[in-house]
Design a protein around this motif. Structure first.
Motif, short mmCIF file in Angstrom:
data_model
loop_
_atom_site.label_atom_id
_atom_site.label_comp_id
_atom_site.label_asym_id
_atom_site.label_seq_id
_atom_site.Cartn_x
_atom_site.Cartn_y
_atom_site.Cartn_z
N UNK A 1 0.84 -1.20 0.00
CA UNK A 1 0.00 0.00 0.00
C UNK A 1 0.88 1.26 0.00
N UNK A 2 0.44 2.27 -0.74
CA UNK A 2 1.27 3.48 -0.82
C UNK A 2 1.10 4.30 0.47
N UNK A 3 2.25 4.68 1.05
CA UNK A 3 2.21 5.41 2.32
C UNK A 3 2.46 6.90 2.10
N UNK A 4 1.58 7.70 2.66
CA UNK A 4 1.70 9.15 2.53
C UNK A 4 1.91 9.76 3.91
N UNK A 5 2.93 10.60 4.03
CA UNK A 5 3.09 11.37 5.26
C UNK A 5 2.28 12.65 5.09
N UNK A 6 1.34 12.86 6.00
CA UNK A 6 0.48 14.05 5.93
C UNK A 6 0.77 14.91 7.15
N UNK A 7 1.45 16.05 6.92
CA UNK A 7 1.73 16.94 8.05
C UNK A 7 0.51 17.85 8.26
N UNK A 8 0.28 18.23 9.52
CA UNK A 8 -0.91 19.06 9.81
C UNK A 8 -2.20 18.27 9.69
N UNK A 26 -5.05 4.92 0.33
CA UNK A 26 -3.68 5.22 0.79
C UNK A 26 -3.55 4.88 2.28
N UNK A 27 -2.33 4.62 2.67
CA UNK A 27 -1.99 4.43 4.07
C UNK A 27 -1.51 5.80 4.57
N UNK A 28 -2.13 6.32 5.62
CA UNK A 28 -1.81 7.69 6.04
C UNK A 28 -1.00 7.68 7.34
N UNK A 29 0.20 8.26 7.25
CA UNK A 29 1.02 8.51 8.43
C UNK A 29 0.84 10.00 8.72
N UNK A 30 0.22 10.31 9.83
CA UNK A 30 -0.09 11.72 10.12
C UNK A 30 0.81 12.27 11.19
N UNK A 52 -7.93 3.70 9.94
CA UNK A 52 -7.13 4.44 10.91
C UNK A 52 -5.92 5.13 10.29
N UNK A 53 -5.59 6.26 10.90
CA UNK A 53 -4.35 6.98 10.57
C UNK A 53 -3.30 6.52 11.59
N UNK A 54 -2.06 6.37 11.15
CA UNK A 54 -0.98 6.18 12.12
C UNK A 54 -0.54 7.58 12.51
N UNK A 55 -0.87 7.97 13.75
CA UNK A 55 -0.67 9.38 14.13
C UNK A 55 0.51 9.57 15.07
N UNK A 56 1.31 10.59 14.76
CA UNK A 56 2.41 11.00 15.64
C UNK A 56 2.17 12.43 16.09
N UNK A 57 2.07 12.61 17.41
CA UNK A 57 1.97 13.98 17.92
C UNK A 57 3.39 14.52 18.03
#
Ligand code: NAD
Ligand code: WQD
Length: 338
Positions: A1-8, A26-30, A52-57
């Motif tokens: 799966x294509x992984x996208x880093x989404x800032x904000x 898409x696989x979302x890394x937030x 789900x989003x994989x979220x990093x604070x």
């Protein structure tokens, strides 16, 4: 799966982009430092999409945190929405704005390069055009002075990205210049969540409609526009978000650096918006005419045909949909995500 880093990812636009990304598979890394948002928007994105989003604070200026994220995931592209965005605040706090927006982007780019991730879609703004000589604005329109640090930060980032791409043509970069995003996801689960008194027109109108503010201040009625009030090119945030998916499709081919206006391509005045809102909601919006706001221009609208021609994207939703959905969000969440 294509992984996208989404800032904000937790912000107004980021959360809508996240919905479209997840819906598109898409696989979302937030990543978000939650400085102007909260993680409830991320939960709401999951509720809408059932994914789900994989979220990093984390802060995008935190190089170690970014390094960790890139070590844990093979990221194909970054959609970079994180940034501070309040024009008036930027005049009062230029160092904070330049630090956050410029240093944040520089740190992100350095880590992306280190990990060989060279696909970037950047949230730019119509503000970079300044008060142009002729309308509608195309991507070729000569930029005029942009009088505030927020807009300057966007301009500088555009220049940094252009210089980077010139230096290394394996970078694929798309600058999306958003015009005036308004409205909310049709579910009413995510939307614009301003802190304190809203700066922008639509959230102010919805707060008047819900009784939080007594009336709308209409800033100026003597502009050279059809009814004297300021004209802008409003775009539904869901349409805007879909533009990012089209940009991702385009970035897969070796694209260099491309610039697109994302707008509906139509100008509406403040009073047009008030009338549309009243029509679709049945709620009267009292208003008072006030002096023009410092730094405002009379009219700003775009020619968005390049995005149609090259990305196959155009705005589908009209001003009535924007008002209905903004009101639906406000009504269901009178105090935002609180
Ligand atoms: P927003 O404030 O709702 O979202 C931005 C998000 O970025 C917030 O969640 C905030 O917490 C986060 N953020 C800020 N600095 C950060 C940092 N250093 N590290 C990690 N996270 C950080 O704003 P928005 O309306 O969603 O705007 C998104 C992007 O689009 C911004 O770059 C903005 O400049 C641009 N833009 C917005 C508009 C608009 O009218 N909303 C118009 C044109 C361009
Ligand atoms: C729209 C019109 C106001 C509030 C801003 C940023 C821009 C971009 C989008 C990020 C204007 C009038 C507004 C109110 C009013 N953001 N108005 N009463 O100023 O076009 O753009 O947001 O990149 O950089 O500058 O949007 O919604 O603030 O104003 O009469 O309470 O509504 O004067 O004519 P703007 P806005």
């Amino acid at each position: 799966m294509v992984k996208i880093l989404l800032t904000g990812v937790a912000g107004y636009i980021g959360s809508h982009v996240a919905v479209e990304l997840l819906n598109a598979g898409y696989d979302v890394i937030g990543i978000d430092n939650l400085s102007n948002s909260c993680d409830k928007s991320i939960q709401a994105v999951s509720a809408i999409t059932k994914k789900n989003i994989t979220f990093y604070k984390s802060d995008i200026r935190d190089e170690d945190a970014l390094q960790q994220i890139f070590s844990q995931h093979i990221i194909d592209a970054c959609i970079h929405c994180a940034g501070l965005k309040a024009v008036a605040e930027s005049v009062e706090k230029p160092l904070e704005y330049y630090d956050n927006n410029i240093n944040g982007t520089m740190t992100l780019l350095k880590v992306m390069r280190r990990f060989g991730c060279k696909n970037m879609i950047f949230s730019s703004s119509a503000t970079v055009y300044g008060d142009v000589d002729a309308l509608p604005i195309t991507e070729q329109t000569t930029k005029r002075d942009c009088s505030n640090p927020y807009g300057q930060s966007k301009n500088m980032i555009e220049q940094i990205l252009q210089d980077l791409q010139n230096s290394d043509n394996s970078w694929n970069i798309i600058l999306l210049r958003y015009f005036n995003p308004i409205g909310a996801h049709k579910s009413g689960k995510i939307g614009e969540n301003p802190q304190g008194i809203p700066n922008n027109l639509m959230p102010y109108i919805t707060q008047v409609a819900i009784g939080k503010r007594p009336y709308l201040n209409v800033f100026g009625n003597n502009y050279n526009t059809h009814d004297g009030t300021g004209v802008r090119d409003y775009i539904h945030v869901a349409d805007l978000a879909k533009g990012h998916i089209k940009a991702l499709d385009a970035i897969k081919i070796n694209c260099g650096l491309k610039i697109y206006n994302l707008s509906a391509g139509k100008g509406y005045s403040v009073l047009d918006i008030v009338k549309s809102f009243e029509k679709v909601t049945g709620i009267k919006i009292p208003y008072q005419i006030k002096p023009p706001r410092n730094g405002d221009i009379a009219a700003c609208y775009a020619d968005a045909s390049k995005a149609l021609k090259e990305l196959g994207w155009k705005a589908e939703l009209g001003i009535d949909d924007m008002c209905i959905d903004a009101w639906n969000w406000q009504k269901k969440n009178p105090d935002g995500y609180k």
